[in-house]
Write a protein that holds these residues in place. Sequence first.
Motif, PDB file in Angstrom:
ATOM      1  N   ALA A   1      34.831  40.026  40.305  1.00  0.00           N
ATOM      2  CA  ALA A   1      35.520  41.409  39.873  1.00  0.00           C
ATOM      3  C   ALA A   1      35.367  42.499  40.675  1.00  0.00           C
ATOM      4  O   ALA A   1      34.113  42.953  40.865  1.00  0.00           O
ATOM      5  CB  ALA A   1      35.316  41.495  38.264  1.00  0.00           C
TER       6      ALA A   1
ATOM      7  N   PRO B   1      35.146  40.840  46.169  1.00  0.00           N
ATOM      8  CA  PRO B   1      36.388  40.297  46.132  1.00  0.00           C
ATOM      9  C   PRO B   1      37.526  40.392  47.429  1.00  0.00           C
ATOM     10  O   PRO B   1      38.387  41.204  47.364  1.00  0.00           O
ATOM     11  CB  PRO B   1      36.914  41.192  45.002  1.00  0.00           C
TER      12      PRO B   1
ATOM     13  N   THR C   1      43.880  45.397  39.978  1.00  0.00           N
ATOM     14  CA  THR C   1      42.847  44.828  40.235  1.00  0.00           C
ATOM     15  C   THR C   1      42.832  44.556  42.088  1.00  0.00           C
ATOM     16  O   THR C   1      41.610  44.834  42.514  1.00  0.00           O
ATOM     17  CB  THR C   1      42.879  43.317  39.929  1.00  0.00           C
TER      18      THR C   1
END
Length: 217
Positions: free
Chosen positions: A40, A155, A186
């Motif tokens: 995340a 990520p 995100t």
Amino acid sequence: MARAAKIYARRRLSILVALTGLTASAALFDSPAASAALPAPVSGATARGYLSQLTVATEDRTGYDRDLFPTWITVSGTCNTREWILKRDGTNVVTDSACTATSGSWYSPYDGATWTAASDLDIDHLVPLAEAWDSGASKWTTAQRQAFANDVTRPQLLAVTDNVNRSKGDQDPSTWVPSRSAYLCTYVRAWVQVKYYYDLSVDTAEKNALTKDLANC
């Protein structure tokens, strides 16, 4: 404060480079769990703080060559980086002895499509290799570029629909973001996190786009 953060980022990069002083047949990390989830990204507030510390510089991709970023290396057992990401990002993934995915299901967060054949997926470098080159990686060693191109800890790598990845190419968020709006926050948080960790610069249009998108995160 910003100077201290930059020094800390460079120290982290040095540690990562030390890990990649291995041969192509050696593992990049110590047996990462095959069932690990996609990392995340940092929070919106943290990403905004990171963005404020990134150097703003004009882009110049002179000299870029994908071969300067060695991919895919062995990550764990018989799995190279692509195969490891497919196992991580898929559901009910079955692999053969060579770690090649023979069945499973994959959801592409960029466009919301679901696939049952690994051949329909590309492993996207969220911050593209050419973008990294232009933002500071041209000054790195091959070991540093290999670490970036095979980073399964941040990520930076994820399985997405192949033609969507190819339409993205080497664009930054000023000209390309995922069509699935639910993933936008995100995506830009992850983008800034990766650039900050690797001490990469941003250009003016890129920073403006990131600033706008992060305001809603």
